[in-house]
Scaffold this motif. Structure first.
Motif, short mmCIF file in Angstrom:
data_model
loop_
_atom_site.label_atom_id
_atom_site.label_comp_id
_atom_site.label_asym_id
_atom_site.label_seq_id
_atom_site.Cartn_x
_atom_site.Cartn_y
_atom_site.Cartn_z
N GLY A 7 42.16 41.55 35.52
CA GLY A 7 42.27 40.11 36.25
C GLY A 7 41.23 39.51 37.28
N GLY A 9 41.15 36.73 38.76
CA GLY A 9 41.77 35.59 39.47
C GLY A 9 41.38 35.49 41.17
N ARG A 10 42.29 35.07 41.96
CA ARG A 10 42.00 34.92 43.45
C ARG A 10 41.70 36.42 44.05
NH1 ARG A 10 45.89 30.99 42.31
NH2 ARG A 10 47.45 32.46 42.23
N MET A 11 42.66 37.52 43.58
CA MET A 11 42.24 38.79 43.98
C MET A 11 41.22 39.32 43.40
SD MET A 11 44.23 39.54 46.59
CE MET A 11 43.80 41.46 46.56
N VAL A 30 38.04 41.75 33.40
CA VAL A 30 38.83 41.10 32.14
C VAL A 30 39.80 40.29 32.68
CG1 VAL A 30 40.64 42.27 30.41
CG2 VAL A 30 38.62 43.82 31.35
N ASP A 31 39.95 39.10 31.82
CA ASP A 31 40.86 38.04 32.24
C ASP A 31 41.63 37.91 30.88
OD1 ASP A 31 41.49 36.76 34.29
OD2 ASP A 31 39.76 35.45 34.53
N PHE A 48 44.60 43.38 39.07
CA PHE A 48 45.38 42.51 39.86
C PHE A 48 45.44 41.13 38.84
CE2 PHE A 48 44.45 44.77 43.69
CZ PHE A 48 45.18 44.49 44.70
N SER A 49 46.62 41.26 38.24
CA SER A 49 46.69 40.56 36.87
C SER A 49 47.96 39.61 36.93
CB SER A 49 46.41 41.37 35.44
OG SER A 49 47.67 42.22 35.42
N GLY A 71 47.87 46.28 41.90
CA GLY A 71 48.49 45.49 42.99
C GLY A 71 49.13 44.56 42.38
N THR A 73 52.21 42.32 41.05
CA THR A 73 53.73 42.30 41.67
C THR A 73 54.43 41.78 40.10
OG1 THR A 73 53.48 40.43 42.34
CG2 THR A 73 53.28 42.39 43.92
N ALA A 96 50.77 49.68 44.73
CA ALA A 96 51.33 49.24 45.92
C ALA A 96 51.63 47.74 45.91
CB ALA A 96 50.15 49.59 47.07
N SER A 97 52.89 47.31 46.56
CA SER A 97 53.12 45.93 46.40
C SER A 97 52.33 45.19 47.47
CB SER A 97 54.72 46.08 46.80
OG SER A 97 54.79 46.34 48.21
N ASN A 98 51.70 45.98 48.52
CA ASN A 98 50.65 45.40 49.31
C ASN A 98 49.63 46.40 49.93
OD1 ASN A 98 49.59 43.95 51.65
ND2 ASN A 98 51.31 42.58 51.64
N PHE A 99 48.47 46.07 49.62
CA PHE A 99 47.34 47.12 49.98
C PHE A 99 46.95 46.99 51.30
CE2 PHE A 99 47.22 47.63 45.45
CZ PHE A 99 47.14 49.06 45.37
N LYS A 135 52.09 31.27 43.08
CA LYS A 135 52.61 32.91 42.99
C LYS A 135 53.67 32.48 41.71
CE LYS A 135 54.36 36.71 45.24
NZ LYS A 135 53.51 37.63 44.69
N1 NDP Z 1 49.28 44.46 46.19
C1 NDP Z 1 48.86 43.72 46.82
O1 NDP Z 1 48.41 43.77 47.87
C2 NDP Z 1 48.54 42.09 46.51
C3 NDP Z 1 49.28 41.82 45.30
N2 NDP Z 1 48.87 40.64 44.68
C4 NDP Z 1 49.38 40.48 43.22
O2 NDP Z 1 48.32 40.44 42.39
C5 NDP Z 1 48.34 39.59 41.03
C6 NDP Z 1 47.33 38.64 41.13
O3 NDP Z 1 47.36 37.77 42.06
P1 NDP Z 1 46.18 36.68 42.34
O4 NDP Z 1 45.01 37.42 42.07
O5 NDP Z 1 46.61 35.79 43.36
O6 NDP Z 1 46.50 35.85 40.86
P2 NDP Z 1 45.51 35.19 39.96
O7 NDP Z 1 46.58 34.23 39.02
O8 NDP Z 1 44.90 34.24 40.61
O9 NDP Z 1 44.90 36.08 39.14
C7 NDP Z 1 45.49 36.78 37.87
C8 NDP Z 1 44.64 36.74 36.82
O10 NDP Z 1 44.98 37.54 35.83
C9 NDP Z 1 44.51 37.10 34.66
N3 NDP Z 1 45.06 37.55 33.46
C10 NDP Z 1 46.04 36.84 32.54
N4 NDP Z 1 46.32 37.80 31.56
C11 NDP Z 1 45.36 38.74 31.64
C12 NDP Z 1 45.14 40.14 30.86
N5 NDP Z 1 45.85 40.14 29.73
N6 NDP Z 1 44.55 41.01 31.57
C13 NDP Z 1 43.71 40.74 32.75
N7 NDP Z 1 43.91 39.61 33.39
C14 NDP Z 1 44.82 38.56 32.87
C15 NDP Z 1 44.67 35.74 34.74
O11 NDP Z 1 43.85 34.67 34.14
P3 NDP Z 1 44.33 33.37 33.66
O12 NDP Z 1 44.41 32.52 34.91
O13 NDP Z 1 43.42 32.93 32.70
O14 NDP Z 1 45.74 33.38 33.08
C16 NDP Z 1 44.20 35.37 36.35
O15 NDP Z 1 42.84 35.28 36.25
C17 NDP Z 1 49.93 39.13 41.60
O16 NDP Z 1 50.99 39.69 40.87
C18 NDP Z 1 49.96 39.07 42.97
O17 NDP Z 1 51.40 38.96 43.35
C19 NDP Z 1 48.29 39.62 45.16
C20 NDP Z 1 47.96 40.00 46.71
C21 NDP Z 1 47.83 41.10 47.08
#
Ligand code: NDP
Ligand SMILES: O=C(O)C1=N[C@H](C(=O)O)C[C@H](O)C1
Length: 234
Positions: A7, A9-11, A30-31, A48-49, A71, A73, A96-99, A135
């Motif tokens: 993942g 993305g933002r995280m 990996v995305d 964080f996917s 992380g 959820t 962890a639901s929150n790190f 989200k």
């Molecule tokens: N535990 C914690 O402390 C925290 C948990 N979170 C959780 O983390 C997760 C990610 O959050 P965030 O980064 O904001 O979300 P984003 O949507 O920004 O990032 C998720 C990424 O995962 C990618 N993705 C899709 N399919 C796959 C795959 N098969 N394998 C790997 N990656 C894939 C997405 O790609 P694409 O966009 O191309 O689909 C995207 O880039 C959420 O569930 C959020 O609730 C967030 C913040 C803190």
């Protein structure tokens, strides 16, 4: 350490910056469309996917003997399967639901308050979580952990639901407002007053730092762990 980011993305991107600052190498990102990758080149993976793929990502790591921090959820219906697989493979896993350090302190404060309020039936608890509009899941994983903390420590509650007003059920309100990183509020309300505790994340740095610290801690260990193990609190 060589880190795989599952993942990006933002995280994933925030974690990359912090991991590099702490002297680690990102060997894999990996995305969505990345299918045939070699996870074994990583010492540890940080997932964080998205909810629908998290369990598959975690299983792939455990099946290949790569310690994994997750992380993501919204996938917890499969948590017990991840736990069994980790034990079967003698692997290493932290969810962890929150790190963030602040939220993990807040989790403990929430449990203590729930215990104090357990004999005070005149107070009703409600929870509110506010997150950005991108989200995918609701309620947030953090709100679910908070609700579980109340249920374990307060005899007046045995369940939680989004927007419920059922007896013995904690109502959770989920709001989506552009760009909010994560705000959680737990409120006890009586006819005469209200008591609230609140955690406000100002950005994603705390979540990301906690995930990298958890990854550093996990390498060289076997078992299923929580942030309480990493931070030595609770
Ligand atoms: N535990 C914690 O402390 C925290 C948990 N979170 C959780 O983390 C997760 C990610 O959050 P965030 O980064 O904001 O979300 P984003 O949507 O920004 O990032 C998720 C990424 O995962 C990618 N993705 C899709 N399919 C796959 C795959 N098969 N394998 C790997 N990656 C894939 C997405 O790609 P694409 O966009 O191309 O689909 C995207 O880039 C959420 O569930 C959020 O609730 C967030 C913040 C803190
Ligand atoms: O999706 C997010 O952004 C966040 N998700 C986590 C959750 O569901 O609790 C943690 C944090 O609040 C940010």
């Amino acid at each position: 350490m060589n880190i795989a980011l599952l993942g990006y993305g933002r995280m994933g991107q925030t974690i990359e910056k912090i991991a590099i600052k702490r002297g680690h190498n990102i060997v894999l990102k990996v995305d969505k469309d990345d299918k045939d990758y070699d996870i074994t080149k990583a010492d540890v993976a940080i997932d964080f996917s998205i909810p629908s793929v998290a369990f598959g990502n975690i299983s792939n790591c455990l099946n290949n003997n790569v310690p994994v921090v997750s992380g993501t959820t919204g996938w917890l219906e499969d948590y017990d399967k991840a736990l069994s697989l980790c034990k079967e493979k003698n692997g290493a896993f932290i969810y962890a639901s929150n790190f963030s350090l602040g939220v993990n302190i807040f989790f403990e404060l929430n449990k203590t308050l729930a215990k104090m309020m357990s004999n005070l039936g005149q107070y009703n608890v409600t929870m509110e979580e506010i997150h950005h509009t991108k989200k995918l899941d609701a309620p947030s994983g953090t709100a679910i952990t908070l609700a579980e903390g109340v249920i374990e420590n307060n005899v007046n509650y045995d369940d939680w639901k989004l927007g419920s007003d059922e007896d013995k059920t904690i109502p959770i309100v989920a709001k989506r407002i552009e760009d909010v990183p994560g705000t959680h509020t737990v409120t006890y309300e009586s006819e005469v007053d209200s008591i609230s505790i609140e955690h406000i994340a100002h950005n994603r740095q705390g979540f990301a730092l906690g995930a990298v610290v958890a990854a550093e801690w996990l390498v060289g260990r076997t078992g299923v762990f929580s942030m309480n193990d990493v931070l030595n609190i609770g």
